[in-house]
Structure formats: structure tokens, C-alpha cells
Design a protein around this motif. Structure first.
Motif, PDB file in Angstrom:
ATOM      1  N   TYR A  99       0.990  -0.840  -0.207  1.00 50.93           N
ATOM      2  CA  TYR A  99       0.064   0.183   0.038  1.00 50.93           C
ATOM      3  C   TYR A  99       1.312   0.856   0.263  1.00 50.93           C
ATOM      4  CZ  TYR A  99       0.769  -0.146   5.036  1.00 50.93           C
ATOM      5  OH  TYR A  99       1.614   0.029   6.291  1.00 50.93           O
ATOM      6  N   LEU A 100      -0.235   2.044   0.028  1.00 53.65           N
ATOM      7  CA  LEU A 100       0.397   3.592  -0.509  1.00 53.65           C
ATOM      8  C   LEU A 100      -0.037   4.487   0.919  1.00 53.65           C
ATOM      9  CD1 LEU A 100       0.399   4.838  -3.992  1.00 53.65           C
ATOM     10  CD2 LEU A 100       2.295   4.278  -3.037  1.00 53.65           C
ATOM     11  N   ILE A 101       1.592   5.363   1.667  1.00 53.43           N
ATOM     12  CA  ILE A 101       0.477   6.357   2.748  1.00 53.43           C
ATOM     13  C   ILE A 101       1.755   7.263   3.303  1.00 53.43           C
ATOM     14  CG2 ILE A 101       2.879   4.890   4.401  1.00 53.43           C
ATOM     15  CD1 ILE A 101      -0.032   4.611   6.314  1.00 53.43           C
ATOM     16  N   LEU A 120       5.433  10.592  -0.528  1.00 56.32           N
ATOM     17  CA  LEU A 120       5.174   9.266  -0.169  1.00 56.32           C
ATOM     18  C   LEU A 120       5.643   7.979   0.455  1.00 56.32           C
ATOM     19  CD1 LEU A 120       2.348   8.737  -3.263  1.00 56.32           C
ATOM     20  CD2 LEU A 120       2.001   9.634  -1.058  1.00 56.32           C
ATOM     21  N   ALA A 121       5.282   6.674   0.853  1.00 52.60           N
ATOM     22  CA  ALA A 121       5.795   5.951   1.254  1.00 52.60           C
ATOM     23  C   ALA A 121       5.528   4.579   1.054  1.00 52.60           C
ATOM     24  CB  ALA A 121       5.782   5.166   2.189  1.00 52.60           C
ATOM     25  N   HIS A 122       5.993   3.588  -0.334  1.00 49.53           N
ATOM     26  CA  HIS A 122       5.055   2.793  -0.698  1.00 49.53           C
ATOM     27  C   HIS A 122       5.711   2.064   0.329  1.00 49.53           C
ATOM     28  CE1 HIS A 122       6.241   0.123  -4.612  1.00 49.53           C
ATOM     29  NE2 HIS A 122       4.511  -0.517  -3.460  1.00 49.53           N
ATOM     30  N   ILE A 123       4.571   0.391   1.083  1.00 46.16           N
ATOM     31  CA  ILE A 123       4.826  -0.183   1.783  1.00 46.16           C
ATOM     32  C   ILE A 123       4.832  -1.713   1.472  1.00 46.16           C
ATOM     33  CG2 ILE A 123       4.224  -0.679   3.960  1.00 46.16           C
ATOM     34  CD1 ILE A 123       5.681   1.756   4.668  1.00 46.16           C
ATOM     35  N   ARG A 124       5.514  -2.520   1.753  1.00 39.92           N
ATOM     36  CA  ARG A 124       5.329  -3.734   1.783  1.00 39.92           C
ATOM     37  C   ARG A 124       5.098  -5.030   2.968  1.00 39.92           C
ATOM     38  NH1 ARG A 124       8.712  -7.807  -1.602  1.00 39.92           N
ATOM     39  NH2 ARG A 124       7.271  -9.395  -2.418  1.00 39.92           N
ATOM     40  N   ILE A 125       4.243  -5.768   3.007  1.00 39.53           N
ATOM     41  CA  ILE A 125       3.928  -6.571   4.247  1.00 39.53           C
ATOM     42  C   ILE A 125       4.591  -8.194   3.891  1.00 39.53           C
ATOM     43  CG2 ILE A 125       2.963  -7.137   7.147  1.00 39.53           C
ATOM     44  CD1 ILE A 125       1.816  -4.599   6.791  1.00 39.53           C
ATOM     45  N   VAL A 126       5.269  -8.977   4.021  1.00 37.88           N
ATOM     46  CA  VAL A 126       5.872 -10.045   3.631  1.00 37.88           C
ATOM     47  C   VAL A 126       5.317 -10.969   4.672  1.00 37.88           C
ATOM     48  CG1 VAL A 126       6.438 -11.762   2.796  1.00 37.88           C
ATOM     49  CG2 VAL A 126       7.083  -9.014   1.974  1.00 37.88           C
ATOM     50  N   LYS A 127       4.413 -11.962   5.212  1.00 38.35           N
ATOM     51  CA  LYS A 127       4.973 -13.113   6.119  1.00 38.35           C
ATOM     52  C   LYS A 127       5.262 -14.675   5.721  1.00 38.35           C
ATOM     53  CE  LYS A 127       2.619 -15.179   9.956  1.00 38.35           C
ATOM     54  NZ  LYS A 127       3.793 -16.704   9.607  1.00 38.35           N
ATOM     55  N   GLU A 128       5.456 -15.245   5.473  1.00 41.92           N
ATOM     56  CA  GLU A 128       5.634 -16.483   5.026  1.00 41.92           C
ATOM     57  C   GLU A 128       5.158 -17.704   6.274  1.00 41.92           C
ATOM     58  OE1 GLU A 128       9.425 -16.981   3.905  1.00 41.92           O
ATOM     59  OE2 GLU A 128      10.132 -15.748   2.638  1.00 41.92           O
TER      60      GLU A 128
END
Length: 603
Positions: A99-101, A120-128
Motif C-alpha cells: 500500500y501507499l501512505i 509518499l511511502a511504498h510499504i510492503r508487508i511479507v509473511k511466510e
């Protein structure tokens, strides 16, 4: 915030492993700062609500990991064989979310990403599976490259300011993460009370679920701090001119024990004082003014704003507990008092501009939220642990709602003035549709100036056809940023709906139609192959919901009986007269009448 992409690498409800949904796509980035809600449509059971549920569960998990104050039930318990909270286990258990924030300008980074003059910040959340989620920040936009992994403090600054949930029905899976967060809010408050440490008046967690106890809070906040948007939304739509009076009752009777660590710091005399070793639950909110620089507690602010107040000891004859009654007659002086104690800006100012009033209304709502959170005081630790560890708990069967007189805080005797009615009307007498309107639109009005995520499950269910047809336009009115000099606010609204009127007011790119394969059970989605914006309800009903008829099943069956009699050779004129008498106007009746007339002419 603006959602970009969600991919599930593990099965969640009806969404199978590999399910991926794209929200704002690369060729749409130019409109990132525009307000365009996403409408998730489809038949019942098609999986559309599961997307909202997955997002709520993901953000809850991220928040729970990075809380400064965690509940005791998060720790393992050998007696119950509870593993406690495990950051490596989530439902869904493997995912990617982008998402962007708005970016944090205080962070010193190697590159800053400005887009349309906004940082803007480009945020990426990754869960394995088997691992805690990782959160990455990228200066690149729209592509994601060279992401920097964030630490706990940074992560909290790049989450949506609030995640807000609403469901018109009993969507237990959507409400469960919010209920967990409500317990966390309560536990955080009690932690400060047991340790005798300062409490800033609002909880750390940012997830808020709107149920029936918040209806009056929303309405009061808006009418105590009215804006132009209120005139457009509440006064024009549901004809509420003003709130005339209301009452707040606060039970000052529940005591909890201070922590052992706090007790050790007390003198012997203090340890023998039950008022100090077992403070009353609301005492953290009852800070009185001791000097000109001392800030009042929430309770004292409400007392200062009241028209009159008194203490009732009759229900607590065996001890010093009492019920605090606060009565408010709404006039200019009352509004000035609320502006003084809850208004945005310098103390004593009476700012009348829309943006300041909107911020003040939110301040008041968060104060109400803190008090309403205390109503969870009766939930025992075993039940609470069960809720914290559950992924699919039926909340209504597990958590009982305390009776009105047992609640720490409740509203009572609220009345209002509606256009066209001479007598006052009690707020509780509003219809289900009016309550739903207040809940959903009022929620958006309160938080419209914050980069929030709104998850609204079928918000138009109880509305009449006129309100359904105007729901999106009303939502747009509610989301207007009234100050033209205010920077764009990145708010994201996801709503599920079965209403063709709602879909007709949404852009084609923002309508996501869900289908579930009857044989495999696999859920898929697609954008419509036609322009939904301004399309007729009939076309949307046919194309999106697969409903070819414009009349109900029973009336259609009666029409089919007439058609069968026509094919059997009965008089077309007789059947036409019978159809006109039996059925109202519809496309189906016109087709039958034409068919019968052609049969008569052919004879």
C-alpha cells in the motif's frame, strides 16, 4: 492510505492459496489522491467479505506484534497449555500486502519519493509460514525495489492512522480482530491503572469496530461540532436538525488491584489504604485541575461540560461507590464548553472552521471510545485468552453484552429535533436504516481527515431505495476535505454490496465482482466488462448478479402459468385482461402481452 495489492500464500476462509487481488493499478496511479471507494460485489458466499476479513486480521496481527503494552494473556500459560501470542502464526498465515501512505518526513532516508507534490511511502508487508511478518519501505514508486526493512518504531509510523470496521450483520470473522483489539485497549488502560503510570486518554491500538453502542456517540460528536458536511449528510438526508439533550451515566464502583510491583513501592500506611491498593476503574480519567498548567482528565472534562450533574449512591448502599449522572441541555453555552475542553486548537478558542470542528469531533469521539471500552471489564481472563487465540470464534455466543445498568458508561435519554416534527424524538426511536446511516456515513465523517482504512460490510442493507441510490454520493459528501488548502488525504474505503444502485455510482475499475466455482469452490474476481458508472439497475442486476428477471420469483411463476395457458390454446384477450389485473407494470408483463397479442393476430 491506498491499497495496491493483497496476495494470500495460504488458504483463508474461501480464498485459496495463491489468491491475489490488485486494487490501485499502475495506469491508475495518477488518480491516487482521488476518493474512489472499492465496491466488492457478488452473490452470497462468493468470498467478497473474506477480503475485508483478511485485511482486518493482517493489520491486527501487525499491531499486536508491535504493541508497547501487551496483555498478560499474550504470555504462554502452562496450566491451560496455552502457547500465548505467537508472532509467527497468523490467520492468514502467509501473505503479501502492499500500500501507499504519506511518508514520515522526520525519517532521514537515502531517497525521498515525491508524487504530485506529496511525500509518499511504498510499504510492503511479507509473511511466510512459520515466520513473523517483515515490513519494508521503498523510496521507489510505483515499482518496489531496494526495500528497507523497518524496525518496530518505524512500522507503527507507517500503518494506517486508524482501521475502522462495520458490518450490518453478524460477521463474526470481520469483527473478531476488532474485538481482540478492544480487549487490548482495556488491558492497556488497566496496566496504567495497576502501575499508577500516566495514561494519555486514548489507546495505543488503532482498530475500532462500530457497533450499536457507538451510534449515539457518533451523532453527539457531529452535532456538538457541526460542519458543512453535517448539513449535507444528516440534516438533508435524515432530517435531524439538532440534538436537544442527552444523559451520560458512569458507574464509579468497579475496583481493581494494583500490581505487586506497585504495592512494593507503597509505604505501610498506603498499603493499608484500600483506595490506593484497589483504585476505582475510572480513576485514571478523573484527574482534577490542581493548577493552571494541569490538564483535566476525561471525566472532569465531561463534568465541566455538563448542564448539571449529581452522584447517586442508592444502588451501592454497602460501600462508597456511586453512579455519576451527567445531564446536557444542548445550547450555545454547552457547545462552547465542549469547544473549550475537546476543541482542536488553543484552550478557550471557539474555532468555527470546518476542519477544526471535524478534528474536535474526533477528539470527543476518542474520549467516548475510552469510556465505552471500560464496558469490557467483566470478561474473565480465561474467556479473554480464548478470544485472543481464536481465528474463527462465534463472538456473540462467547461474549455476553452486559446489561445496561451494569455498564461502566452508557448513554440515556438522548433526544433530537427532526424537520417536520413538533415534539422531540428520542434517539433510540430512530429506525434501523437511520441507525445504519448514522453508523456508516457518520464514521466516515469523523475520520475523513485521516489516512485510514475503512472496511464496511454491506453498509446499505437497511436503507430505503432512495438512500441506497444516493449512498455513494452521500459518502462522497462525507469524505470531502472542507479546507481547500489542506493536503490530499489518502483514505481507502472497501465496501461489500448487493445493491445495483451502489455499483452504478462506482467507477468500473473500482468494482470487483466475485464468483465462486460450484464444483471446485475456488473464488475468483474480475472487473466488469461494461461501464458500471451510470449503468441501469437492471443491467447491473443481470450482468453482476446473474438475475435475468426484473420481478420476483412468485409473480414470475404466476406469469409463467398464464403463458402455459396461452400455449394450451386459451383466449389471448382473456389472458391479457387477467395479466393486467393480476400484475403490475414490468418488462416481463409487456413481453407476455405482446406475445398474446401476436397469437391473437395470427389467428
Amino acid at each position: 492510505m491506498k491499497l495496491l495489492r493483497l496476495k494470500l500464500n495460504d488458504t483463508f476462509r474461501s480464498l485459496t492459496k495463491g489468491f491475489e487481488i490488485h486494487f490501485l493499478r499502475e495506469w491508475e496511479f495518477e488518480d491516487y489522491d482521488q476518493f474512489n471507494p472499492y465496491c466488492l460485489a457478488g452473490l452470497n458466499g462468493s468470498g467478497k467479505s473474506n477480503v475485508l476479513e483478511a485485511l482486518a486480521a493482517i493489520f491486527y496481527h501487525i499491531e499486536a506484534i508491535h504493541l508497547d503494552v501487551k496483555p498478560a494473556e499474550f504470555e504462554p500459560d502452562p496450566e491451560t497449555k496455552s502457547k500465548g501470542f505467537d508472532s509467527s502464526v497468523c490467520t492468514p498465515n502467509a501473505f503479501e500486502l502492499e500500500y501507499l501512505i504519506p511518508d514520515d518526513q522526520t525519517q532521514k532516508r537515502s531517497a525521498l519519493n515525491y508524487y504530485k507534490a506529496q511525500l509518499l511511502a511504498h510499504i510492503r508487508i511479507v509473511k511466510e509460514k512459520g515466520k513473523p511478518p517483515k515490513v519494508f519501505h521503498s523510496p521507489s514508486f510505483p515499482d518496489f525495489s531496494d526495500g528497507e526493512e523497518l524496525d518496530s518504531v518505524q512500522i507503527k509510523s507507517y500503518l494506517p492512522t486508524f482501521i475502522l470496521g462495520y458490518s450490518s450483520g453478524h460477521n463474526e470473522i470481520l469483527s473478531l480482530p476488532f474485538l481482540k483489539m478492544r480487549f487490548i485497549h482495556f488491558d492497556e488502560y488497566c496496566h496504567h491503572l495497576r502501575e499508577s503510570t500516566p495514561y494519555n486518554g486514548s489507546p495505543e491500538g488503532r482498530m475500532i469496530y462500530l457497533d450499536e453502542q457507538y451510534s449515539q456517540a457518533i451523532l453527539l460528536c457531529h452535532y456538538l461540532f457541526p460542519t458543512e458536511a453535517i448539513k449535507k449528510v444528516f440534516r438533508e438526508r435524515i432530517k435531524i436538525e439538532r440534538i436537544t439533550q442527552f444523559r451520560i451515566i458512569i458507574r464509579r464502583c468497579q475496583r481493581i488491584e494494583v500490581s505487586e510491583q506497585r504495592r512494593k513501592t507503597m509505604s505501610k500506611a498506603e498499603q493499608e489504604n484500600s483506595f490506593l491498593t484497589h483504585p476505582e476503574l475510572t480513576s485514571l480519567l478523573a484527574k482534577e485541575e490542581t493548577d493552571s498548567n494541569s490538564q483535566l482528565g476525561v471525566l472532569e472534562k465531561f463534568i465541566k461540560c455538563s448542564t448539571t450533574h449529581y452522584e447517586d449512591y442508592s444502588a451501592h448502599e454497602d460501600d462508597d461507590s456511586y453512579d455519576l449522572y451527567l445531564d446536557y441541555w444542548i445550547n450555545e453555552a454547552t457547545q462552547d464548553a465542549f469547544a473549550l475542553h475537546f476543541g482542536e486548537g488553543a484552550a478557550g478558542s471557539n474555532e468555527s472552521n470546518n476542519h477544526a470542528n471535524a478534528a474536535s469531533a474526533l477528539n470527543l469521539f476518542l474520549a467516548f471510545q475510552t469510556l465505552l471500552t471500560l464496558n469490557t471489564y467483566e470478561i474473565d481472563p480465561i474467556t479473554k485468552r480464548e478470544v485472543y487465540e481464536s481465528a474463527s470464534l462465534y463472538v456473540n455466543e462467547t461474549i455476553s453484552t452486559p446489561a445496561s445498568h451494569e455498564r461502566i458508561m452508557r448513554f440515556k435519554d438522548g433526544s433530537l429535533k427532526k424537520t417536520g416534527l413538533k415534539e422531540k424524538l428520542y434517539i433510540k426511536s430512530l429506525s434501523d436504516g437511520e441507525y445504519q446511516f448514522i453508523h456508516t456515513i457518520g464514521l466516515c465523517l469523523l475520520f475523513r481527515h485521516k489516512p485510514c482504512l475503512f472496511l464496511l460490510d454491506e453498509p446499505e442493507t437497511h436503507l430505503n431505495p432512495d438512500w441506497r441510490a444516493s449512498y455513494i454520493s452521500t459518502l462522497r459528501d462525507a469524505m470531502e476535505v472542507n479546507d481547500p488548502n489542506h493536503p490530499p488525504v489518502m483514505r481507502e474505503v472497501l465496501l461489500t454490496s448487493h445493491s445495483p444502485f451502489v455499483i452504478s455510482d462506482c467507477k468500473q475499475d473500482n468494482v470487483l465482482v466475485f464468483e465462486k466455482d460450484e464444483e471446485t469452490g475456488k473464488v475468483s474476481y474480475d472487473r466488469p466488462k461494461f461501464n458500471t458508472f451510470g449503468a441501469s439497475a437492471n443491467k447491473i442486476t443481470i450482468k453482476v448478479f446473474g438475475q435475468g428477471e426484473t420481478i420476483g420469483d412468485y409473480s414470475f411463476a404466476q406469469l409463467e402459468k398464464l403463458r402455459a395457458r396461452l400455449e394450451a390454446g386459451e383466449s389471448p384477450d382473456l389472458l391479457i385482461r387477467e395479466a393486467n389485473k393480476l400484475l403490475g407494470d414490468s418488462v416481463e408483463k409487456v413481453l407476455f402481452v405482446n406475445e398474446a397479442a401476436n397469437t391473437e393476430n395470427s389467428k
